[in-house]
Design an enzyme around this catalytic site. Structure first.
Site, mmCIF file in Angstrom:
data_model
loop_
_atom_site.group_PDB
_atom_site.id
_atom_site.type_symbol
_atom_site.label_atom_id
_atom_site.label_comp_id
_atom_site.label_asym_id
_atom_site.label_seq_id
_atom_site.Cartn_x
_atom_site.Cartn_y
_atom_site.Cartn_z
ATOM 1 N N HIS A 103 0.877 -1.177 0.000
ATOM 2 C CA HIS A 103 0.000 0.000 0.000
ATOM 3 C C HIS A 103 0.913 1.225 0.000
ATOM 4 C CE1 HIS A 103 -2.195 -2.897 2.657
ATOM 5 N NE2 HIS A 103 -3.323 -2.337 2.266
ATOM 6 N N ASP A 106 2.322 2.018 3.464
ATOM 7 C CA ASP A 106 3.339 1.144 4.062
ATOM 8 C C ASP A 106 4.725 1.642 3.706
ATOM 9 O OD1 ASP A 106 1.068 -0.480 4.122
ATOM 10 O OD2 ASP A 106 1.746 -1.675 2.400
HETATM 11 C C1 XLS Z 1 -7.311 -6.524 5.596
HETATM 12 C C2 XLS Z 1 -6.943 -6.860 4.233
HETATM 13 C C3 XLS Z 1 -5.817 -6.017 3.663
HETATM 14 C C4 XLS Z 1 -5.776 -6.137 2.171
HETATM 15 C C5 XLS Z 1 -5.007 -5.041 1.494
HETATM 16 O O1 XLS Z 1 -7.962 -7.270 6.302
HETATM 17 O O2 XLS Z 1 -6.644 -8.211 4.172
HETATM 18 O O3 XLS Z 1 -4.602 -6.378 4.240
HETATM 19 O O4 XLS Z 1 -5.263 -7.359 1.770
HETATM 20 O O5 XLS Z 1 -5.519 -3.797 1.776
#
Ligand code: XLS
Ligand code: NI
Ligand code: NI
Length: 439
Positions: A103, A106
Site C-alpha cells: 500500500h 506502508d
Molecule cells: C485486511 C486486508 C488487507 C488487504 C489489502 O484485512 O486483508 O490487508 O489485503 O488492503
C-alpha cells in the site's frame, strides 16, 4: 544498510528431512510439477505492510517490534522509509520470493498535504523500480490504504463528505500510477472502511452508489493508462466496520452486476476473510471460479477461536490442499498469486522470525499444493463427481438445460415413463477418506 538485519542471506531447499529452521523442507522453486516450475505455479508474494510497517500493537498495548526504520529509531522519516525498502528487498531475495505487494502508506511517510504524500510515494517508487531491476523481484499488486488515516474514519468512497471521496479518488490514481509504473500484475481494492456501524447515521443505498461510481472510475482510468492487469476486489465481511459492503464473493458479485462491472473486475480472496464470513476458503474460490471472477489469493489464516482477522501464516496442510485443488481445477493462477497477508505474533520480535514465518507459510503451501496435484493426477475425486452428475449427459437432460423443455413436457415425461427416482449415496465419508490419502 550498514548492519545486517537477518542472520542469513539465502534460504535453500533442503528436502523433507530438513531440520534447519532457515531452510525450506517442501518448497523447491525449481521442482517441475504438472509441466511447470513450482515457483511459477505458486507465485508467492510478501506483503510489505505486516512485515515492515506493522509495529506489533494490539488493543491493549503498543509497539513490540524494535525496527531500525521506525520513527523512534530514525528521526528523518524519508531515511527510515529508504532503510525499510533496503531490508524489505533483502528479505524478498533471501527468501527467493518472486513477488511483493504494498500500500502507499506502508512504503512512504505521510506528508503534510496530498502533494507531499504523493511526492514521497514517488521517491520510494523510484527506489522500488531500481531494486526490482537489480533483484528481479516483481510486483504482484499495488493498493491504496484508504482506511488508516483519520480522514477515512467514515469510509473512503462511501464517506458522507464528497471531499473525502475526492481525496480517495486522487489517492487511488496515484497508487494505480505507481502500480502501473512498476509493472504490477494486478491492482487490489480492499474495502477498508467501506461499510457502516449503524443505520442510524447511514444512508446505505447512497453509499453503495458512491462506491459503484468510484469503482467505475477506477476501471475507466485503468483503460485510459493501458494497465493490463485485472482490478481485484478483496471481500471481507466485517472488521473494521460492523457491516462491510464487500461481505463475500456472492455479495461482491451482486454489487459488480448492479454497477455493470462483472466483466471488468475480479476478486482477491483471503482465507481469513472467508472464515470470518462463515465460509470455507475452497467455497469462496470455487464460487468465484463458477462466476468467472477468480483472481488471486491472500493465504493467511485466522485463529478459529478468536473470531478476529488474526492474519496468521498458514499452517494447516489439509485446508491449503483443498484451496489449491480448486485453484488448479480452475486452471491455476494467471495474473494472480499466493500473497502472504500474514503477520508475526507480537511476541515474535526477532528479525529472523520474519524469515521463519514466511518459510513455514511457503512450506505449508508447497505441501498442500503437491497434495492437490496428487489428488488431480489420481483422478478419483473427479471421477466420482462425473459419475454423480452423469445423468445430465443424456440428450433429454441437455434439452432441459437448453430451455427446450417445459413443465408440462416434464410432467408427461414422468407419467409416460413412470419415473420414480431412487436416492443414491452422496459418499461424503468415502471422499473425505480419499482426500486423507493425499494430505
Ligand atoms: C485486511 C486486508 C488487507 C488487504 C489489502 O484485512 O486483508 O490487508 O489485503 O488492503
Ligand atoms: Ni485481512
Ligand atoms: Ni488481505
Amino acid at each position: 544498510m550498514t548492519q545486517k538485519f537477518f542472520s542469513t542471506d539465502k534460504i535453500a531447499y533442503k528436502g523433507p528431512n530438513n531440520t534447519d529452521p532457515l531452510a525450506y523442507s517442501h518448497y523447491n522453486p525449481d521442482e517441475i510439477v504438472m509441466g511447470k516450475r513450482m515457483e511459477e505455479h505458486l507465485r508467492f508474494a510478501v506483503a510489505y505492510w505486516h512485515s515492515f510497517a506493522w509495529p506489533g500493537g494490539d488493543p491493549f498495548g503498543g509497539k513490540t517490534f524494535d525496527r531500525p526504520w521506525f520513527p523512534d529509531r530514525i528521526s528523518d522519516e524519508m531515511e527510515g522509509a529508504k532503510l525499510k525498502a533496503d531490508v524489505a528487498f533483502d528479505m524478498f531475495t533471501t527468501l527467493g520470493a518472486p513477488y511483493f505487494c504494498f500500500h502507499d502508506a506502508d512504503a512512504r511517510p505521510e506528508g503534510d498535504n496530498f502533494a507531499q504524500s504523493t511526492a514521497n510515494l514517488n521517491t520510494i517508487v523510484d527506489i522500488f523500480e531500481k531494486k526490482m531491476d537489480e533483484t528481479g523481484v516483481k510486483l504482484l499488486w499495488g493498493t491504496a490504504n484508504l482506511f488508516s488515516h483519520r480522514r477515512f474514519m467514515s469510509g473512503a468512497s462511501t464517506n458522507p463528505d464528497p471531499e473525502v471521496f475526492a481525496y480517495s479518488a486522487a489517492t487511488l490514481k496515484t497508487c494505480m500510477d505507481a502500480t502501473h509504473r512498476l509493472n504490477g500484475e494486478n491492482y487490489v481494492l480492499w474495502g477498508g472502511r467501506e461499510g457502516y456501524e449503524t443505520l442510524l447515521n447511514t444512508d446505505l443505498s447512497r453509499e453503495m452508489d458512491q462506491m459503484g461510481r468510484m469503482l467505475n472510475m477506477v476501471v475507466e482510468y485503468k483503460h485510459k493508462i493501458g494497465f493490463k492487469g485485472p482490478i481485484l476486489i478483496e471481500p471481507k465481511p466485517q472488521e473494521p466496520s460492523k457491516h462491510q459492503y464487500d461481505y463475500d464473493v456472492a455479495t461482491v458479485y451482486g454489487f459488480l452486476k448492479k454497477y455493470g462491472l462483472e466483466n471488468e473486475v475480479k476478486l482477491n480472496l483471503e482465507q481469513g476473510h472467508a472464515i470470518l464470513a462463515g465460509h470455507s476458503f475452497e467455497h469462496e474460490i470455487a464460487l468465484a471460479q463458477a462466476l468467472d471472477v477468480f483472481g488471486s489469493i491472500d493465504m493467511n489464516r485466522n485463529d478459529y477461536q478468536s473470531g478476529w482477522d488474526t492474519d496468521q501464516f498458514p499452517n494447516n496442510v489439509p485446508e491449503v490442499a483443498l484451496a489449491y485443488y480448486h485453484i488448479l481445477k480452475g486452471g491455476g493462477f494467471t495474473s494472480g498469486g499466493t500473497n502472504f497477508d500474514s503477520k508475526l505474533r507480537r511476541q515474535s520480535i526477532d528479525a529472523d522470525d520474519l524469515l521463519i514465518g514466511h518459510i513455514g507459510g511457503m512450506d505449508v503451501c508447497a505441501r498442500g499444493f503437491k497434495a492437490a496435484v496428487a489428488m488431480i493426477e489420481d483422478g478419483t475425486m473427479d471421477g466420482e463427481l462425473a459419475k454423480r452428475y452423469a445423468g445430465w449427459d443424456s440428450d433429454h437432460s441437455k434439452k432441459i438445460l437448453d430451455g427446450k423443455v417445459s413443465l408440462e413436457q416434464l410432467e408427461n415425461h414422468v407419467l409416460e415413463n413412470d419415473v420414480n427416482p431412487q436416492p443414491r449415496s452422496g459418499r461424503q465419508e468415502f471422499l473425505e477418506n480419499v482426500v486423507n490419502r493425499f494430505v
